[in-house]
Design an enzyme around this catalytic site. Structure first.
Site, PDB file in Angstrom:
ATOM      1  N   GLY A   9       0.862  -1.178   0.000  1.00 12.86           N
ATOM      2  CA  GLY A   9       0.000   0.000   0.000  1.00 12.86           C
ATOM      3  C   GLY A   9       0.904   1.234   0.000  1.00 12.86           C
ATOM      4  N   ALA A  10       0.598   2.168  -0.897  1.00 15.24           N
ATOM      5  CA  ALA A  10       1.525   3.279  -1.138  1.00 15.24           C
ATOM      6  C   ALA A  10       1.918   4.054   0.128  1.00 15.24           C
ATOM      7  CB  ALA A  10       0.920   4.197  -2.203  1.00 15.24           C
TER       8      ALA A  10
ATOM      9  N   ASP B 148      -1.755   4.744  -6.214  1.00 15.95           N
ATOM     10  CA  ASP B 148      -0.316   4.629  -5.978  1.00 15.95           C
ATOM     11  C   ASP B 148       0.445   5.838  -6.497  1.00 15.95           C
ATOM     12  OD1 ASP B 148      -1.257   1.716  -5.764  1.00 15.95           O
ATOM     13  OD2 ASP B 148       0.786   1.768  -4.947  1.00 15.95           O
TER      14      ASP B 148
HETATM   15  O1  MRU Z   1       0.521  -3.971  -4.584  1.00 11.64           O
HETATM   16  P1  MRU Z   1      -0.106  -3.246  -3.440  1.00 11.64           P
HETATM   17  O2  MRU Z   1      -0.933  -4.119  -2.570  1.00 11.64           O
HETATM   18  O3  MRU Z   1       0.914  -2.433  -2.673  1.00 11.64           O
HETATM   19  O4  MRU Z   1      -1.094  -2.210  -4.127  1.00 11.64           O
HETATM   20  C1  MRU Z   1      -1.803  -1.320  -3.314  1.00 11.64           C
HETATM   21  C2  MRU Z   1      -2.797  -0.503  -4.052  1.00 11.64           C
HETATM   22  O5  MRU Z   1      -2.911  -0.554  -5.248  1.00 11.64           O
HETATM   23  C3  MRU Z   1      -3.587   0.461  -3.226  1.00 11.64           C
HETATM   24  O6  MRU Z   1      -4.849   0.664  -3.775  1.00 11.64           O
HETATM   25  C4  MRU Z   1      -2.854   1.809  -3.190  1.00 11.64           C
HETATM   26  O7  MRU Z   1      -1.527   1.637  -2.769  1.00 11.64           O
HETATM   27  C5  MRU Z   1      -3.513   2.770  -2.300  1.00 11.64           C
HETATM   28  S1  MRU Z   1      -3.365   2.300  -0.605  1.00 11.64           S
HETATM   29  C6  MRU Z   1      -3.992   3.493   0.395  1.00 11.64           C
END
Ligand code: MRU
Length: 376
Positions: A83-84, A269
């Site tokens: 998650g970003a 992201d």
């Molecule tokens: O590959 P991930 O699980 O890190 O991807 C996360 C996402 O795509 C989320 O939607 C994004 O980071 C927003 S989290 C607040």
């Protein structure tokens, strides 16, 4: 106390209960930023970085302790933390560990090893801009020659963490106001407490709107291949009693036709200067479906996710992950077949009704409406 058999780099199992959340307040320092959900995907404990291992959820709740930046970068790459915003906060604490390590080893020459570690942290995952945003902030911390960098570094990492928690709360208020009484919404991936320092972006809005009686049910896409929706979003919402139903990613079109949600609500992201949004693979497909069926589309992200230096979505780097993740979801590899695994896609701004940030709402999103928010 359980310990990892042989930790490569400096990762060990944290000495915390493996059953149940939240952790008790007595375990926590008063200076430590607090995730209001009590999940604490990322936290600083007794001088170490503690990450809730998201690869194991929901079956097992365990935390890993990190003592250096190399271990932190590995956990970011391998999705112990994901998650970003959460990987940005984790990397900030990873930078504290690095500064400590190189100060101990090299005294005043600490910066060389530290800067190399920051590059390693930044390279761990390419799409989420929050990672480089947080690492760049850590690189700018002012440390007087001859003094231990750790206190100043830790103060900045805690600020980054606390700001993320506050931004989540502000976005929850602003996004919830856009949602009408008693509707259903659909979310993709996991943009909750597990993906941030606080309540989450999309799930922060959903939590708030549910508490206010505006949402009666959440549809969660399972989010192949890593199943962030089926494993993480379902777990996060269910533990708070929010009604959640998991559907296969490919079931969304049928749902939109038969029982359309009022909104699709997702995180991001990276948001380009023109409002194009990179988010978990499958988000773009949902946005196309939403437009076809008159379902509105909301993106919720802090200003740390907006990248004004990237003009459009076409310039956003898309992470390609190992094919094994596809095969794992399929129950094993097929000999002679290949797997491709792009982890993110780009949704064009024209398919998005509103981008909610802590600074306000860009509705509709455009170069102008975003710039007005971000540079205000
Ligand atoms: O590959 P991930 O699980 O890190 O991807 C996360 C996402 O795509 C989320 O939607 C994004 O980071 C927003 S989290 C607040």
């Amino acid at each position: 106390m359980v310990r990892a058999a042989k930790a490569r780099h400096s990762i060990a199992l944290a000495p915390v209960p493996t059953k149940g959340l939240p952790v008790s307040d007595s375990e926590r320092s008063t200076e430590e930023p607090r995730d209001p959900s009590g999940i604490d995907a990322v936290r600083w404990t007794e001088g170490k970085l503690e990450l809730l291992d998201q690869r194991r959820l929901p079956g097992e709740v365990r935390r890993l302790l990190h003592e250096d930046a190399t271990a932190t970068a590995r956990s970011i790459r391998e999705m112990v933390v994901r998650g970003a915003p959460a990987i940005g906060v984790a990397a900030a604490y990873g930078a504290v560990l690095s500064a400590r390590q190189h100060w101990k080893a090299s005294g005043d020459g600490w910066r060389e090893g530290f800067l190399a570690d920051l590059e390693q942290l930044k390279a761990a995952r390419p799409t989420a801009v929050n990672l480089s945003w947080a690492v760049d902030r850590m690189s700018r911390v002012d440390v007087q020659p001859g003094s231990d960098p750790e206190p100043a570094m830790l103060a900045e990492a805690r600020r980054i963490h606390a700001e993320d928690i506050a931004m989540n709360l502000a976005m929850a208020e602003k996004g919830s106001e856009l949602i009408e009484e008693s509707c259903t919404v659909l979310t993709h991936c996991n943009a909750g407490a597990l993906a941030t320092g606080g309540l989450g972006t999309a799930l922060g809005v959903i939590r708030q709107a549910w508490r206010e009686g505006r949402i009666k049910r959440v549809w969660a896409d399972e989010t192949r291949p890593w199943l962030q929706g089926a494993r993480l979003t379902a777990w996060e919402l269910a533990r708070e009693g929010v009604p959640v139903t998991v559907i296969a990613d490919s079931a969304a079109a049928q749902l939109f036709r038969s029982d359309p949600p009022a909104w699709v609500i997702v995180g991001a992201d990276r948001i380009a200067a023109n409002g194009d949004v990179a988010n978990k693979i499958g988000t773009y497909a949902l946005a196309v479906l939403a437009r076809q069926h008159g379902v509105r589309f909301m993106v919720v992200a802090p200003s740390s996710t907006v990248d004004m230096d990237t003009p459009t979505g076409a310039e956003i780097p898309i992470e390609e992950r190992a094919g094994e993740e596809i095969w794992a979801a399929a129950g094993g590899a097929v000999e002679g077949a290949e797997a491709a695994n792009p982890a993110f896609d780009v949704t064009p701004a024209e398919l998005i009704d509103a981008i909610v940030t802590e600074k306000g709402v860009a509705r509709p999103p455009s170069r102008e409406s975003l710039a007005a928010l971000i540079t205000a």
